[in-house]
Design a protein around this motif. Structure first.
Motif, PDB file in Angstrom:
ATOM      1  N   GLU A   1      -0.756  10.217   5.311  1.00 31.48           N
ATOM      2  CA  GLU A   1      -1.068   8.843   5.711  1.00 31.48           C
ATOM      3  C   GLU A   1      -2.343   8.284   5.070  1.00 31.48           C
ATOM      4  O   GLU A   1      -2.815   7.216   5.453  1.00 31.48           O
ATOM      5  CB  GLU A   1      -1.192   8.732   7.242  1.00 31.48           C
ATOM      6  N   THR A   2      -2.904   8.993   4.086  1.00 37.42           N
ATOM      7  CA  THR A   2      -4.033   8.427   3.349  1.00 37.42           C
ATOM      8  C   THR A   2      -3.502   7.576   2.197  1.00 37.42           C
ATOM      9  O   THR A   2      -2.373   7.759   1.738  1.00 37.42           O
ATOM     10  CB  THR A   2      -4.952   9.521   2.782  1.00 37.42           C
ATOM     11  N   VAL A   3      -4.331   6.635   1.744  1.00 33.03           N
ATOM     12  CA  VAL A   3      -3.887   5.690   0.710  1.00 33.03           C
ATOM     13  C   VAL A   3      -3.854   6.370  -0.654  1.00 33.03           C
ATOM     14  O   VAL A   3      -4.829   6.984  -1.090  1.00 33.03           O
ATOM     15  CB  VAL A   3      -4.814   4.461   0.662  1.00 33.03           C
ATOM     16  N   GLU A   4      -2.721   6.259  -1.322  1.00 34.48           N
ATOM     17  CA  GLU A   4      -2.593   6.771  -2.680  1.00 34.48           C
ATOM     18  C   GLU A   4      -2.803   5.669  -3.714  1.00 34.48           C
ATOM     19  O   GLU A   4      -3.422   5.882  -4.747  1.00 34.48           O
ATOM     20  CB  GLU A   4      -1.203   7.392  -2.875  1.00 34.48           C
TER      21      GLU A   4
ATOM     22  N   THR B   1       0.856  -1.183   0.000  1.00 33.41           N
ATOM     23  CA  THR B   1       0.000   0.000   0.000  1.00 33.41           C
ATOM     24  C   THR B   1       0.893   1.234   0.000  1.00 33.41           C
ATOM     25  O   THR B   1       1.766   1.376   0.855  1.00 33.41           O
ATOM     26  CB  THR B   1      -0.903   0.016   1.242  1.00 33.41           C
ATOM     27  N   ILE B   2       0.690   2.116  -0.961  1.00 33.41           N
ATOM     28  CA  ILE B   2       1.465   3.357  -1.051  1.00 33.41           C
ATOM     29  C   ILE B   2       0.657   4.471  -0.398  1.00 33.41           C
ATOM     30  O   ILE B   2      -0.497   4.717  -0.774  1.00 33.41           O
ATOM     31  CB  ILE B   2       1.788   3.705  -2.511  1.00 33.41           C
ATOM     32  N   LEU B   3       1.255   5.131   0.586  1.00 31.55           N
ATOM     33  CA  LEU B   3       0.574   6.189   1.329  1.00 31.55           C
ATOM     34  C   LEU B   3       1.080   7.569   0.920  1.00 31.55           C
ATOM     35  O   LEU B   3       2.235   7.738   0.519  1.00 31.55           O
ATOM     36  CB  LEU B   3       0.794   6.000   2.837  1.00 31.55           C
ATOM     37  N   ARG B   4       0.208   8.548   1.060  1.00 32.89           N
ATOM     38  CA  ARG B   4       0.606   9.940   0.864  1.00 32.89           C
ATOM     39  C   ARG B   4       1.256  10.458   2.155  1.00 32.89           C
ATOM     40  O   ARG B   4       1.326   9.740   3.154  1.00 32.89           O
ATOM     41  CB  ARG B   4      -0.619  10.795   0.512  1.00 32.89           C
TER      42      ARG B   4
END
Length: 431
Positions: A211-214, A205-208
């Protein structure tokens, strides 16, 4: 003869096409609003008795494979094809015979005309590079030019593009094959009903920064077990992986956990269980453990389990234990905390996210692409290559009476003629 003409007009009229398009739109809306392909029990449980019966009777539970959707689509395709076939020879004849100096000279009238001293210069300024010259009697001349004749094919190409897109979409809905697999990194999963298997090499999972999911990204290997061919690549949301004639989509994700069952000190069962799945204890088939939900950062809100964030700060597992079909117990466990049943202990641990991959094979995608290209070409011809005619008749005093016509954008064309005429007149005065 009249009956044949009436049937032809009914089948291939624009009014019929609009009605069929409206019906097709309604069908697509129904197919989007009502869940497709569920079991009969789903519809009878979710909808009222009458509505459920109507859905099942009318095959609205599988709109794109229903007989009436096929009939509407076939009728629309016949309508569009018929319109194009009937129009094709007319357009060919129009290209060959519809734009000639002789024809225009016979139909010439004095309406919407302007007078200029040099017609050839006006033709050039309006980009009519090729002209025809005829004798108009009494030693006078008739000058004629046409440009953008290809513009008459705009509507025809647009209709053909619509036909091909509808055909491609309909064939795709009928013949597309869809499969789903889900699991965690390191698992190899067979694709039921095919010779394929999917190996999940990695899932992340790639986060911004907030900490929201990108993005969700799966590293996969698709293998054809019959031929031995395999392809390794990545798939992410909106970026499918293409391999061995299939497209692999990153569909969704959820949580899984390692479940260990021991009798005393002896480990008797170890499996990875995804939230929503259940496990039957190996040597006690009457005992079933259901993994209901996972809370990465467990908190209680009004006495109910919840998660404060998506981070693994305080992992907890909601389970239900069944014995002979009856609920034996239900609770929330912390990571590593055991469930004890007689001399058995069950532990949830090592939570990790699983990935759900959808595999899709649509042999008619290319047809939809061709239709889209044709529609764009048709719109370009219709709006940017308007067919324009310009003609001029020589008058007694040597000046020219000039007229023009364009079926689309005619007023704009007349304004251009007038504007250019005024510019030439002003130039002549200055000279």
């Amino acid at each position: 003869m009249k009956t044949k003409q009436t049937i032809k007009n009914l089948l291939f009229s624009m009014r019929t096409a609009i009605v069929l398009l409206l019906l097709l739109t309604i069908a697509c809306i129904l197919g989007s609003v009502i869940p497709q392909g569920e079991l009969e029990a789903y519809y009878t449980g979710y909808y009222s008795g009458t509505v459920a019966r109507l859905i099942l009777l009318a095959q609205v539970d599988d709109v794109f494979h229903s007989w009436w959707f096929v009939v509407i689509t076939a009728a629309l395709c016949i309508n569009l094809l018929g319109c194009n076939l009937l129009r094709f020879p007319v357009l060919i004849r129009q290209m060959k015979e519809g734009y000639t100096a002789e024809k225009r000279m016979r139909a010439d009238d004095s309406s919407d005309s302007v007078c200029v001293s040099d017609a050839e210069k006006l033709f050039q300024r309006l980009h009519f590079s090729k002209t025809e010259t005829l004798e108009a009697g009494a030693g006078r001349k008739f000058l004629y030019g046409v440009r953008n004749k290809g513009g008459i094919w705009g509507a025809w190409l647009t209709h053909l593009g619509m036909l091909i897109i509808i055909l491609g979409f309909s064939l795709g809905q009928i013949f597309t094959e869809k499969y789903s697999v889900y699991g965690v990194a390191g698992e190899t999963l067979p694709v039921e009903g095919t010779s394929f298997e999917v190996t999940i090499n990695d899932f992340r999972t790639i986060l911004r920064e907030d900490e929201t999911v990108e993005q969700y990204v799966s590293d996969l290997t698709l293998t054809d077990t019959e031929s031995g061919d395999h392809v390794t690549d990545e798939t992410s949301v909106n970026h499918p992986m293409e391999a061995l004639g299939m497209k692999l989509y990153q569909n969704s994700t959820g949580w899984a956990a390692h479940v260990a069952v021991a009798r005393g000190e002896k480990l008797i069962q170890s499996e990875i269980l995804c939230a929503g799945e259940h496990l039957t204890v190996a040597d006690m088939p009457d005992l079933v453990l259901a993994f209901n939900a996972f809370y990465p950062d467990y908190v209680e809100v009004d006495g109910k389990p919840a998660t404060a964030s998506s981070a693994l700060n305080n992992p907890a597992y909601l389970y239900t234990l069944y014995y002979q079909g009856r609920v034996l117990g239900m609770n929330v466990l912390k990571d590593g905390q055991p469930i004890t049943v007689d001399d058995l202990s069950v532990v949830f641990m090592e939570p990790q996210q699983y990935t759900l991959i959808q595999l899709k094979s649509d042999p008619f995608t290319w047809l939809t692409l061709v239709g889209g290209v044709l529609i764009l070409a048709g719109l370009f011809l219709s709006f940017y290559l308007r067919t324009e005619e310009l003609w001029a008749r020589e008058l007694e005093d040597g000046s020219w009476r000039v007229s023009g016509y364009s079926r689309k954008g005619g007023i704009l064309f007349q304004e251009r003629i007038l504007e250019m005429t005024e510019e030439l007149t002003e130039g002549d005065k200055k000279a």
